[in-house]
Enzyme design. Structure first.
Site, PDB file in Angstrom:
ATOM      1  N   ASN A 160       0.844  -1.196   0.000  1.00  0.00           N
ATOM      2  CA  ASN A 160       0.000   0.000   0.000  1.00  0.00           C
ATOM      3  C   ASN A 160       0.880   1.246   0.000  1.00  0.00           C
ATOM      4  O   ASN A 160       2.103   1.150  -0.026  1.00  0.00           O
ATOM      5  CB  ASN A 160      -0.955  -0.028   1.207  1.00  0.00           C
ATOM      6  CG  ASN A 160      -0.198  -0.144   2.509  1.00  0.00           C
ATOM      7  OD1 ASN A 160       0.602   0.709   2.843  1.00  0.00           O
ATOM      8  ND2 ASN A 160      -0.441  -1.231   3.243  1.00  0.00           N
ATOM      9  N   PHE A 180      -4.223   3.049  15.202  1.00  0.00           N
ATOM     10  CA  PHE A 180      -4.497   4.088  14.212  1.00  0.00           C
ATOM     11  C   PHE A 180      -5.660   3.628  13.348  1.00  0.00           C
ATOM     12  O   PHE A 180      -5.884   2.425  13.196  1.00  0.00           O
ATOM     13  CB  PHE A 180      -3.264   4.320  13.313  1.00  0.00           C
ATOM     14  CG  PHE A 180      -2.335   5.361  13.861  1.00  0.00           C
ATOM     15  CD1 PHE A 180      -1.584   5.115  14.994  1.00  0.00           C
ATOM     16  CD2 PHE A 180      -2.226   6.604  13.236  1.00  0.00           C
ATOM     17  CE1 PHE A 180      -0.730   6.088  15.510  1.00  0.00           C
ATOM     18  CE2 PHE A 180      -1.377   7.579  13.737  1.00  0.00           C
ATOM     19  CZ  PHE A 180      -0.629   7.326  14.871  1.00  0.00           C
ATOM     20  N   LYS A 184     -13.333   0.451  15.989  1.00  0.00           N
ATOM     21  CA  LYS A 184     -12.007  -0.192  16.032  1.00  0.00           C
ATOM     22  C   LYS A 184     -11.438  -0.164  17.449  1.00  0.00           C
ATOM     23  O   LYS A 184     -10.820  -1.123  17.898  1.00  0.00           O
ATOM     24  CB  LYS A 184     -11.039   0.505  15.068  1.00  0.00           C
ATOM     25  CG  LYS A 184     -11.231   0.025  13.642  1.00  0.00           C
ATOM     26  CD  LYS A 184     -10.338   0.719  12.648  1.00  0.00           C
ATOM     27  CE  LYS A 184     -10.889   0.415  11.256  1.00  0.00           C
ATOM     28  NZ  LYS A 184     -10.253   1.138  10.181  1.00  0.00           N
ATOM     29  N   LYS A 226     -10.707  -3.688  19.056  1.00  0.00           N
ATOM     30  CA  LYS A 226      -9.302  -4.071  19.201  1.00  0.00           C
ATOM     31  C   LYS A 226      -8.763  -3.783  20.603  1.00  0.00           C
ATOM     32  O   LYS A 226      -7.571  -3.924  20.851  1.00  0.00           O
ATOM     33  CB  LYS A 226      -8.468  -3.359  18.125  1.00  0.00           C
ATOM     34  CG  LYS A 226      -8.987  -3.649  16.701  1.00  0.00           C
ATOM     35  CD  LYS A 226      -8.046  -3.163  15.632  1.00  0.00           C
ATOM     36  CE  LYS A 226      -8.689  -3.302  14.259  1.00  0.00           C
ATOM     37  NZ  LYS A 226      -7.728  -3.366  13.164  1.00  0.00           N
TER      38      LYS A 226
HETATM   39  N1  CTP Z   1      -3.970  -3.441  12.088  1.00  0.00           N
HETATM   40  C1  CTP Z   1      -3.241  -4.524  12.508  1.00  0.00           C
HETATM   41  N2  CTP Z   1      -3.317  -5.682  11.786  1.00  0.00           N
HETATM   42  C2  CTP Z   1      -4.078  -5.785  10.687  1.00  0.00           C
HETATM   43  C3  CTP Z   1      -4.830  -4.679  10.259  1.00  0.00           C
HETATM   44  C4  CTP Z   1      -4.753  -3.512  10.989  1.00  0.00           C
HETATM   45  O1  CTP Z   1      -2.548  -4.434  13.503  1.00  0.00           O
HETATM   46  N3  CTP Z   1      -4.108  -6.918  10.023  1.00  0.00           N
HETATM   47  C5  CTP Z   1      -3.915  -2.220  12.888  1.00  0.00           C
HETATM   48  C6  CTP Z   1      -3.274  -1.031  12.208  1.00  0.00           C
HETATM   49  O2  CTP Z   1      -1.876  -0.990  12.433  1.00  0.00           O
HETATM   50  C7  CTP Z   1      -3.990   0.145  12.839  1.00  0.00           C
HETATM   51  C8  CTP Z   1      -5.375  -0.414  13.130  1.00  0.00           C
HETATM   52  O3  CTP Z   1      -5.232  -1.835  13.159  1.00  0.00           O
HETATM   53  O4  CTP Z   1      -3.412   0.508  14.059  1.00  0.00           O
HETATM   54  C9  CTP Z   1      -6.445  -0.057  12.160  1.00  0.00           C
HETATM   55  O5  CTP Z   1      -6.045  -0.364  10.855  1.00  0.00           O
HETATM   56  P1  CTP Z   1      -7.044  -0.177   9.653  1.00  0.00           P
HETATM   57  O6  CTP Z   1      -6.375  -0.675   8.392  1.00  0.00           O
HETATM   58  O7  CTP Z   1      -7.579   1.217   9.657  1.00  0.00           O
HETATM   59  O8  CTP Z   1      -8.225  -1.119  10.118  1.00  0.00           O
HETATM   60  P2  CTP Z   1      -8.736  -2.519   9.703  1.00  0.00           P
HETATM   61  O9  CTP Z   1      -8.965  -3.292  10.946  1.00  0.00           O
HETATM   62  O10 CTP Z   1      -7.854  -3.146   8.691  1.00  0.00           O
HETATM   63  O11 CTP Z   1     -10.162  -2.183   9.136  1.00  0.00           O
HETATM   64  P3  CTP Z   1     -10.636  -1.724   7.671  1.00  0.00           P
HETATM   65  O12 CTP Z   1      -9.535  -2.070   6.733  1.00  0.00           O
HETATM   66  O13 CTP Z   1     -11.882  -2.497   7.483  1.00  0.00           O
HETATM   67  O14 CTP Z   1     -10.884  -0.241   7.798  1.00  0.00           O
END
Ligand code: CTP
Length: 406
Positions: free
Chosen positions: A210, A324, A338, A342
């Site tokens: 990404n 985040f 979230k 989490k």
């Molecule tokens: N995160 C993580 N592991 C993952 C996905 C996300 O630890 N597999 C953590 C990121 O580092 C961040 C938080 O979760 O601190 C939110 O990440 P985000 O990508 O916004 O959320 P997702 O849970 O992936 O939700 P979505 O993609 O549906 O918005």
């Protein structure tokens, strides 16, 4: 640490609050700072240069061409020798000039010539302060790392009541003291920051990833170190230099990142998950380069572990976890979801659809949530400043009884 011996360049611009610059100048000089003063032409209508000359015990400069010492060019000399530039009061005009790079008098010229940090204490009429042009100029300057000492609310000289009153001289001097006093509130704390994007391999030469640059996470690691913490930075590939004194653990995939984080978790006081972790990875990673064959190639992806959620489930009393959330809509709703799902103590949300926020930019616009809702809503700020604000909040939560954990 004090401001004793520090070289402070005080810029005074022309508003009625210029009279308060005398108190600022006097207090800085009394505290042992070496104060040089530049006044704009209009400032001299409100306050005599002799007043500031007497209080600072230095010549006050107003005219760019009034070169008293042939050995130096005075605006460059003043610019070069400052440890800090303080503009108090700052009018809408001086803020606009600094934002747009105008150099038509001694103060604005010196401001362009300096590489020293700049603190700006605005003072003006309430409507002028709220004007979109003034606010946009301040935003532009914040993005470049200029810090503002917010004006207070109250009775203004123009007769209005509202925001625009110069911060009180004692508070301005306290802010200058704080600037020179390193914040060591994370001394002795063990902090882990994740940063950058993960890469999920398809084959030896191709991967899914990404746009994350890692800037937010690297800024957090650097600032946490500056605040005295022992810092581990678990980072996906990034072009950024590793901040001095920070231990880098380079990782590629979400699986690698999970192992790096969970292995270290029991010893940590604070975990900050600023990484953009890929939600999915290819089900199969080919050992050899995938050859071009059919017209259509279908990739099957499987879900990655949610590292933050695993940290949230395992966290012990006294450990603080910050997540985040990068969103493009319904920021508050998704952020709170979230945070709860989490089990984070704080969640930093940004709307990545905005120009100055999110991937690759040097700035961010974030709102910080805890389980009760919004804790802080920050304006557009340099990522370094955003990092400082987040860490200050984390440090204050960790110092509370119970460590702020939920
Ligand atoms: N995160 C993580 N592991 C993952 C996905 C996300 O630890 N597999 C953590 C990121 O580092 C961040 C938080 O979760 O601190 C939110 O990440 P985000 O990508 O916004 O959320 P997702 O849970 O992936 O939700 P979505 O993609 O549906 O918005």
């Amino acid at each position: 640490m004090t401001i004793k011996g520090k070289s402070i360049l005080l810029g005074v611009s022309g508003g009625i609050a210029a009279y308060k610059a005398a108190a600022v100048c006097s207090k800085l000089a009394q505290a042992g700072a070496k104060v040089n003063v530049i006044m704009t032409e209009s400032a001299t209508k409100f306050l005599a240069p002799l007043t500031l000359q007497t209080l600072s015990r230095n010549r006050v400069v107003t005219d760019t061409f009034d070169e008293q010492d042939p050995a130096v060019v005075s605006h460059i000399d003043l610019a070069d020798h400052a440890d800090l530039v303080l503009i108090a009061p700052a009018t809408a005009n001086v803020i606009a000039k600094l934002a747009h790079g105008l150099a038509d008098d001694m103060l604005s010229t010196t401001l362009l010539a300096t590489t020293a940090p700049i603190l700006v204490a605005p003072a003006m009429n309430v409507h002028m302060y709220a004007h979109p042009a003034v606010q946009a100029n301040m935003d532009l300057l914040r993005r470049r790392g200029v810090r503002f000492l917010e004006p207070g609310e109250g009775q203004l000289a123009c007769g209005y009541v509202g925001k625009g009153r110069l911060m009180e001289p004692e508070e301005i001097v306290a802010a200058v003291q704080a600037f020179f006093t390193p914040d060591r509130t994370l001394q002795g704390k063990r902090v882990l920051v994740t940063a950058g994007g993960t890469i999920e391999r398809l084959d030896p030469v191709r991967y899914l990833t990404n746009d994350s640059s890692g800037k937010m996470g690297y800024a957090l690691a650097e600032e946490a170190r500056a605040m005295g913490a022992e810092v581990v930075l678990v980072s996906g590939p990034s072009a950024l230099p590793v901040p001095a004194g920070v231990e880098l653990v380079p990782v590629q995939s979400a699986e690698d990142m999970k192992t790096a984080v969970l292995d270290r978790l029991p010893a940590l006081d604070l975990v900050i998950k600023a990484a953009a972790v890929a939600d999915y990875r290819p089900e199969v990673t080919a050992d050899q380069k995938i050859k071009k064959k059919d017209e259509v190639l279908t990739l099957r992806l499987v879900k990655n572990p949610d590292i933050l959620q695993m940290v949230g489930e395992r966290k012990q009393p006294g450990q603080l976890v910050i997540g985040f959330a990068a969103e493009t809509e319904n920021v508050a709703g998704y952020a709170m979801d979230k945070l709860v799902r989490k089990n984070c103590d704080l969640l930093v949300a940004n709307d990545v659809s905005k120009d100055d926020a999110g991937f690759g930019t040097d700035t961010n616009i974030v709102t910080i949530f805890d389980k009760n809702g919004v804790v802080e809503e920050l304006p557009v700020l340099a990522k370094q400043e955003v990092a400082r604000r987040i860490l200050k909040l984390a440090a204050s939560r960790m110092s509370q009884p119970g460590g702020g954990t939920s």
